[in-house]
Design a protein around this motif. Structure first.
Motif, PDB file in Angstrom:
ATOM      1  N   ARG A 167       4.170   2.257  -9.706  1.00 47.97           N
ATOM      2  CA  ARG A 167       2.801   1.786  -9.524  1.00 47.97           C
ATOM      3  C   ARG A 167       2.861   1.775  -7.792  1.00 47.97           C
ATOM      4  NH1 ARG A 167       1.086  -4.618 -10.709  1.00 47.97           N
ATOM      5  NH2 ARG A 167      -0.796  -4.409  -9.878  1.00 47.97           N
ATOM      6  N   ALA A 168       3.811   1.753  -7.223  1.00 51.90           N
ATOM      7  CA  ALA A 168       3.964   1.951  -5.674  1.00 51.90           C
ATOM      8  C   ALA A 168       3.899   3.372  -5.360  1.00 51.90           C
ATOM      9  CB  ALA A 168       5.443   1.405  -5.239  1.00 51.90           C
ATOM     10  N   TYR A 169       4.288   4.249  -6.278  1.00 53.75           N
ATOM     11  CA  TYR A 169       4.198   5.460  -5.751  1.00 53.75           C
ATOM     12  C   TYR A 169       2.813   5.952  -6.002  1.00 53.75           C
ATOM     13  CZ  TYR A 169       3.977  10.521  -6.983  1.00 53.75           C
ATOM     14  OH  TYR A 169       3.870  12.056  -7.169  1.00 53.75           O
ATOM     15  N   SER A 212      -0.426  13.286  -1.116  1.00 50.50           N
ATOM     16  CA  SER A 212       0.752  14.235  -1.261  1.00 50.50           C
ATOM     17  C   SER A 212       1.826  13.906  -1.492  1.00 50.50           C
ATOM     18  CB  SER A 212       1.064  14.549   0.554  1.00 50.50           C
ATOM     19  OG  SER A 212       2.444  14.591   0.539  1.00 50.50           O
ATOM     20  N   HIS A 213       2.581  14.120  -2.503  1.00 52.19           N
ATOM     21  CA  HIS A 213       3.694  13.760  -3.463  1.00 52.19           C
ATOM     22  C   HIS A 213       4.944  13.204  -2.689  1.00 52.19           C
ATOM     23  CE1 HIS A 213       6.969  13.755  -6.317  1.00 52.19           C
ATOM     24  NE2 HIS A 213       7.527  14.483  -5.548  1.00 52.19           N
ATOM     25  N   GLU A 214       5.121  14.100  -1.642  1.00 53.53           N
ATOM     26  CA  GLU A 214       6.386  13.989  -0.576  1.00 53.53           C
ATOM     27  C   GLU A 214       6.261  12.940   0.124  1.00 53.53           C
ATOM     28  OE1 GLU A 214       5.192  17.355  -1.102  1.00 53.53           O
ATOM     29  OE2 GLU A 214       7.063  17.695  -2.269  1.00 53.53           O
ATOM     30  N   ASP A 215       4.981  12.775   0.747  1.00 56.33           N
ATOM     31  CA  ASP A 215       4.668  11.484   1.641  1.00 56.33           C
ATOM     32  C   ASP A 215       4.583  10.224   0.897  1.00 56.33           C
ATOM     33  OD1 ASP A 215       4.381  12.885   3.984  1.00 56.33           O
ATOM     34  OD2 ASP A 215       2.420  13.334   3.683  1.00 56.33           O
ATOM     35  N   ALA A 216       3.734  10.513  -0.442  1.00 56.73           N
ATOM     36  CA  ALA A 216       3.782   9.061  -1.346  1.00 56.73           C
ATOM     37  C   ALA A 216       5.370   8.565  -1.554  1.00 56.73           C
ATOM     38  CB  ALA A 216       3.112   9.456  -2.496  1.00 56.73           C
ATOM     39  N   LEU A 217       6.046   9.503  -1.973  1.00 60.94           N
ATOM     40  CA  LEU A 217       7.377   9.181  -2.437  1.00 60.94           C
ATOM     41  C   LEU A 217       8.250   8.425  -1.188  1.00 60.94           C
ATOM     42  CD1 LEU A 217       9.071   9.540  -5.162  1.00 60.94           C
ATOM     43  CD2 LEU A 217       9.909  11.554  -4.109  1.00 60.94           C
ATOM     44  N   ASP A 218       7.955   9.199  -0.023  1.00 60.15           N
ATOM     45  CA  ASP A 218       8.557   8.694   1.267  1.00 60.15           C
ATOM     46  C   ASP A 218       8.229   7.384   1.614  1.00 60.15           C
ATOM     47  OD1 ASP A 218      10.444   9.185   3.273  1.00 60.15           O
ATOM     48  OD2 ASP A 218       8.650   9.340   4.602  1.00 60.15           O
ATOM     49  N   LEU A 219       6.853   7.309   1.655  1.00 59.30           N
ATOM     50  CA  LEU A 219       6.483   5.791   2.179  1.00 59.30           C
ATOM     51  C   LEU A 219       6.552   4.744   1.139  1.00 59.30           C
ATOM     52  CD1 LEU A 219       2.824   7.177   3.315  1.00 59.30           C
ATOM     53  CD2 LEU A 219       4.822   6.234   4.670  1.00 59.30           C
ATOM     54  N   ARG A 257       0.600  -0.514   2.081  1.00 59.54           N
ATOM     55  CA  ARG A 257      -0.765  -0.019   2.601  1.00 59.54           C
ATOM     56  C   ARG A 257      -0.855   0.360   4.349  1.00 59.54           C
ATOM     57  NH1 ARG A 257      -4.649  -4.120   4.641  1.00 59.54           N
ATOM     58  NH2 ARG A 257      -6.393  -3.112   3.890  1.00 59.54           N
ATOM     59  N   ASN A 258       0.089  -0.634   4.867  1.00 56.66           N
ATOM     60  CA  ASN A 258       0.158  -0.564   6.399  1.00 56.66           C
ATOM     61  C   ASN A 258       0.903   0.838   6.716  1.00 56.66           C
ATOM     62  OD1 ASN A 258      -1.451  -2.472   7.383  1.00 56.66           O
ATOM     63  ND2 ASN A 258       0.099  -3.761   6.955  1.00 56.66           N
TER      64      ASN A 258
END
Lengths: 188, 150
Positions: free
Chosen positions: A33-35, A44-51, A81-82
């Motif tokens: 859910r977070a991803y 972006s997959h990489e940014d979503a994973l990292d964040l 979200r922040n």
């Protein structure tokens, strides 16, 4: 009882006492859910994973201040979200071009209609335009669209996450969709 | 009037998303007859919804989920490691400075002007470091909750 079977509150309580394994169970429970929330925001997959991972690390560091009885994901969502908004603001400052993001490559289109190749191409173009228009929305507009359309949360769930009345959720959806429809006037 | 129009907009969304009750549906019909401009918007929203509901995210590689918690665990541990490293480095740096200052102070063959110059440079470096540390501490105290509370 196995640790995986414990409810969120019990897991948080254990984490607050320093049990990393309990936090691991919480992470595994909410990682998808977070991803996907992050992916909807940053595209972006990489940014979503990292964040989403960074948000979990920050949540762990602040877990002692978590008030038991509240929803874990609602609390975690505020951190996530922040972080996402911060990245979007940085991108804006760096004049980040949307074309740098591989468009729609992480989207799965549920379109069963068969058509000529040129029609299929047009449809693909349409989905790409919609995704681009979503990414160009303002932060709050994008947030409501992501939660409703891509996360498929109910109005009640969105209201809980955003800590606002259901009526506000509906109004925000209206204005976000109106903006989207205006952007896509020629494509729809 | 304004409230009724806003209510109509809200109910239009509820209808579109299948979250409308029977009584709200009736209310919406009445309101739409009152505000024909909003009635026209309904079809636009339906077209948009038709497209967006076909767009879902793809599941990433299964490896992503298998290593997800492992990566977080590493980051959590690394945070502690950095803290320990910083404390150790701080102790060594402070000791190094202390012995250096003591050595300079006790050096009898060095002209006084060079000694003074080195002390002033060191004083400036220490003041700069303290200033940065104070700023970091201030930010940590005032903004550490920002992700949680906003």
């Amino acid at each position: 009882m196995r640790i995986e079977e414990l409810d969120d509150q019990r897991l948080i309580s254990l984490t607050q006492k320093g049990n990393k394994q309990a936090f691991g169970v919480l992470v595994k429970r909410y990682m998808r859910r977070a991803y996907y929330v992050a992916l909807g925001f940053v595209g972006s997959h990489e940014d979503a994973l990292d964040l989403s991972q960074d948000a979990f690390v920050r949540a762990y560091r602040s877990i002692k201040r978590f008030e038991l009885g509240k929803q874990f994901f609602t609390w975690y969502y505020q951190i996530l979200r922040n972080l996402c908004f911060n990245l979007l603001r940085k991108r804006k400052k760096a004049i980040y071009s949307f074309s740098e993001i591989p468009e729609t490559e992480f989207l799965r289109i549920h379109d069963d209609s068969e058509g000529r190749p040129d029609q299929n191409y047009e449809r693909k173009e349409l989905y790409a335009s919609v995704w681009k228009a979503v990414q160009n929305l303002g932060e709050l507009e994008k947030e409501i669209i992501v939660l409703r359309e891509f996360q498929e949360l109910s109005y009640q769930e969105i209201a809980e996450i955003l800590k606002c009345p259901v009526g506000t959720v509906m109004s925000r959806l209206y204005y976000a969709r109106k903006k989207l429809a205006r952007e896509l006037k020629d494509s729809l | 009037m304004h409230d009724e129009k806003e209510r109509c907009r809200q109910l239009m969304m509820a209808l579109l998303d299948g979250e409308i009750s029977e009584s709200d549906r009736e209310e919406l019909q009445i309101l739409l007859n009152k505000f024909p401009d909003l009635k026209n918007e309904s079809s636009e929203f339906s077209k948009l919804k038709e497209v967006t509901q076909k767009m879902k995210f793809k599941e990433p590689d299964p490896d992503v989920w298998q290593t997800y918690w492992y990566n977080i665990y590493n980051r959590m541990e690394r945070g502690v490691a950095w803290l320990i490293f910083a404390i150790g480095a701080g102790i060594l740096l402070a000791y190094g400075l202390y012995t250096m200052v003591l050595g300079l102070w006790q050096a009898t063959d060095m002209p006084a002007v060079i000694k003074v110059g080195i002390f002033v440079v060191l004083l400036g470096v220490i003041m700069l470091l303290l200033s940065v540390a104070r700023e970091k501490l201030f930010l940590w105290r005032h903004e550490r909750y920002k992700e949680v509370q906003r």
